[in-house]
Design an enzyme around this catalytic site. Sequence first.
Site, PDB file in Angstrom:
ATOM      1  N   GLY A  75       0.813  -1.210   0.000  1.00 23.42           N
ATOM      2  CA  GLY A  75       0.000   0.000   0.000  1.00 23.42           C
ATOM      3  C   GLY A  75       0.844   1.257   0.000  1.00 23.42           C
ATOM      4  N   SER A  76       0.606   2.176  -0.927  1.00 25.13           N
ATOM      5  CA  SER A  76       1.498   3.321  -1.042  1.00 25.13           C
ATOM      6  C   SER A  76       0.904   4.358  -1.985  1.00 25.13           C
ATOM      7  CB  SER A  76       2.863   2.861  -1.555  1.00 25.13           C
ATOM      8  OG  SER A  76       2.710   2.054  -2.712  1.00 25.13           O
TER       9      SER A  76
END
Length: 235
Positions: free
Chosen positions: A203-204
């Site tokens: 996740g980013s």
Amino acid sequence: MARRPSTDDLRSGPERFMALVKTTVPPVHPAGLPFIGASLALAAAGRRNRWVRGAGLVAAGANAAFFRHPPRVPPTRPGVVVAPADGLICLVEDAEPPAELNLPARPVPRVSIFLSIFDAHVQRIPISGEVVAVEHRPGLFGSAELAAASEDNERNSVVIRTDTGAQVIAVQIAGLVARRIVCDLTTGDKVTIGDTYGLIRYGSRLDTYLPEGTDIQVLPGQRAVGGETILAELP
């Protein structure tokens, strides 16, 4: 002119099956192999316990999906900037480049892409050119979909200068779960649009800063395909 299928095109058997697998199932980025290996080791160690075995196999499958490295075909038209990652375009606005790059402190167009845990997390070169700066800055690990993430979270910035002298900045931003930024570039590298250069685990967000006068081709809420979706055309 259309080409008649050859005997090789129509062959069957193990070779044909493996060719279909290679074109259907994406390979895994090398950074994901330790996680997949650890999950399979857990499944093997707990093979007599169906819950442990099942958890290990599920974890292995999830990691294989997360670290998938699908092939992409970038556009060949000169002057276009492609999405550096898969994900949801969450912001299109003007903003100052990261301060650590020591660039002029004036707003330029910025396109932000949020990557959920379901997206492929490899990052791709947005435009061909030369890497003129790579800067890592420690920071927080807040939710990457928030606007404040661009300023507050840990990040790694790459500046690419094209043959025409334009500069495009790709910024990897860590998120709430993502705590590890991987960047394979160094100053002086020659890079090609669509090539993989790094990843962020679990996740980013990716910010792309563009020159003034750039024609933005996307809108918030649109899904981007890394290495293929055209974000903008340079002036």
